[in-house]
Design an enzyme around this catalytic site. Structure first.
Site, PDB file in Angstrom:
ATOM      1  N   PRO A  73     -25.947   8.514  96.682  1.00 51.79           N
ATOM      2  CA  PRO A  73     -25.627   9.870  97.143  1.00 51.79           C
ATOM      3  C   PRO A  73     -24.867   9.910  98.462  1.00 51.79           C
ATOM      4  O   PRO A  73     -24.330  10.963  98.829  1.00 51.79           O
ATOM      5  CB  PRO A  73     -27.002  10.533  97.273  1.00 51.79           C
ATOM      6  CG  PRO A  73     -27.969   9.406  97.428  1.00 51.79           C
ATOM      7  CD  PRO A  73     -27.401   8.272  96.649  1.00 51.79           C
ATOM      8  N   GLU A 105     -22.337  -6.787 101.107  1.00 50.68           N
ATOM      9  CA  GLU A 105     -23.754  -6.658 101.428  1.00 50.68           C
ATOM     10  C   GLU A 105     -24.298  -8.004 101.913  1.00 50.68           C
ATOM     11  O   GLU A 105     -23.810  -9.069 101.528  1.00 50.68           O
ATOM     12  CB  GLU A 105     -24.551  -6.200 100.206  1.00 50.68           C
ATOM     13  CG  GLU A 105     -24.104  -4.854  99.640  1.00 50.68           C
ATOM     14  CD  GLU A 105     -24.285  -3.725 100.635  1.00 50.68           C
ATOM     15  OE1 GLU A 105     -25.384  -3.594 101.202  1.00 50.68           O
ATOM     16  OE2 GLU A 105     -23.316  -2.973 100.850  1.00 50.68           O
TER      17      GLU A 105
END
Length: 320
Positions: free
Chosen positions: A24, A291
Site C-alpha cells: 500500500p 532488499e
C-alpha cells in the site's frame, strides 16, 4: 469458450482465480489508490481476484506461498522491486508455481523495466489478461543454512546498501530523489572491500573491490545498460566487479555505465556464469532486488526458466 472482453479486445477461455499481493505504500501509494480500478479491469478479463495488503517484512513471501497452497491460478505482485522479490521468494520455494503477473508501482521497478512490463497500470493489467507467458530465470542465494531467491540483482558494497537504507516514507514522499540524496551521503564513506570470489568457468578473484553485482537483467538501479548482454532466460548471471579506485574514478565509471561504455574500463571486470561463491574477512551485507538479504559468505546459483511471467511476446512493451 472464447470470448472478447469490452473494448480492449482481451481474450479469455475460462475464469481464473488470482491472488493480488500489493504494497500500500509503493509508488507514493498509487497502487492503493488504483486498487479498485485494477480489480475491475481484471474482473472484466475473467480473472476473479482477491487481494492482500502487505504489513511488514516477509509478509508477501508468506502470502505468495499460501496462495499457491490454496490453489490460485495466478499470483500478481503489485508494488516495487521489494514486493516483487518477496513474492518471487515465496513462489520459488514451491514445486508447483502458477504464472506471475506484475503491476509495477515502485520507485525504480528494475525487473519490470527489463522485461518491458509497462508502468501504466492499465497496460500492465492488459498483459495479464492476454495470458502470454515468458519463462524467466531466478537466482538463489545461500547464506549459511538459509536460502533466498532474487529475480534481478544481488550485490554487495557500500553503494548497494542504498535501496534498503532509504526509508519507505521518504520514497513515498519524494520518490527517486530519495536515492540520490542517500547516494551523496554514501559517497563520503566509499571504500573498497576485500573479497574472494570463485566464479564457475572463470576461476578465483581475490582483491579489493568497490562493489560486486550479480545481475539477471540489463537494468539495475535505473541503469539500463549496466549489463548490456544480460538475458532473462539464458541460464546465466552477468557478474560485474569494480576494482579499488578513488571517488573521482568511481564517479567516472558510473557516468560511463549510463552510456553502456563501462565494460572496457580497466577497473571493471565482467563475466557470465551460472554459479558464484563470495567470501570476505569483513562484514558485508547482501542486496537482493533492493532488499537486505543477509551477509557474506554466500553462494549464488541460477535456476533456469524457474518462473513463468506474463509479458508481451510480440515485442518489448513500452515502459513509462
Amino acid at each position: 469458450m472464447q470470448s472478447m472482453i469490452n473494448e480492449n479486445k482481451w481474450v479469455t477461455y475460462m475464469s481464473k482465480r488470482a491472488r493480488l499481493i500489493y504494497n500500500p505504500t509503493s509508488g507514493r501509494e498509487e497502487g492503493r489508490k488504483r486498487l479498485v480500478d485494477i480489480l475491475q479491469r481484471l474482473d472484466a478479463a475473467g480473472i476473479e481476484t482477491t487481494t492482500h495488503a502487505t504489513e511488514g517484512e516477509g509478509d508477501a513471501t508468506r502470502c505468495a506461498a499460501e496462495a499457491i497452497d490454496n490453489g490460485y491460478d495466478i499470483i500478481i505482485a503489485c508494488g516495487g522491486d521489494g514486493t516483487l522479490n518477496e513474492v518471487i521468494d515465496g513462489m520459488s520455494r514451491k514445486e508447483h508455481r502458477p504464472p506471475l503477473g506484475i503491476i509495477p508501482f515502485g520507485t525504480t521497478n528494475d525487473f519490470a523495466r527489463a522485461l518491458g512490463i509497462p508502468r501504466n497500470w492499465e497496460e500492465a493489467c492488459e498483459l495479464i489478461a492476454r495470458q502470454e507467458l515468458r519463462a524467466v530465470d531466478v537466482g538463489r542465494v545461500y547464506t549459511g543454512n538459509q536460502a533466498k531467491h532474487f529475480i534481478n540483482i544481488a550485490g554487495g558494497g557500500v553503494l548497494t546498501e542504498l535501496s534498503y537504507e532509504v526509508p519507505s516514507k521518504l520514497k513515498t514522499v519524494i520518490g527517486q530523489l530519495a536515492y540520490y540524496m542517500k547516494g551523496l551521503e554514501k559517497m563520503t564513506r566509499l571504500r573498497p572491500t576485500e573479497l574472494r570470489m570463485n566464479v564457475e568457468g572463470h576461476g578465483e578473484f581475490h582483491d579489493e573491490f568497490m562493489l560486486f553485482l550479480i545481475t539477471n537483467t540489463n537494468s539495475v538501479g535505473g541503469f539500463e545498460k549496466l549489463a548490456p548482454s544480460a538475458s532473462i532466460n539464458d541460464g546465466l548471471f552477468d557478474v560485474l566487479l569494480v576494482k579499488k579506485c578513488n571517488i573521482a574514478e568511481f564517479i567516472r565509471i558510473a557516468a560511463m555505465a549510463l552510456r553502456g561504455e563501462h565494460l572496457n574500463d580497466p577497473h571493471v571486470i565482467h563475466m557470465q556464469t551460472n554459479r558464484v561463491e563470495v567470501t570476505t574477512p569483513e562484514y558485508v551485507e547482501i542486496n537482493l532486488d533492493g532488499e537486505l538479504g543477509g551477509s557474506l559468505p554466500a553462494s549464488f546459483e541460477v535456476l533456469p526458466s524457474h518462473l513463468n511471467i506474463f509479458a508481451d511476446l510480440s515485442g518489448v512493451s513500452s515502459y513509462r
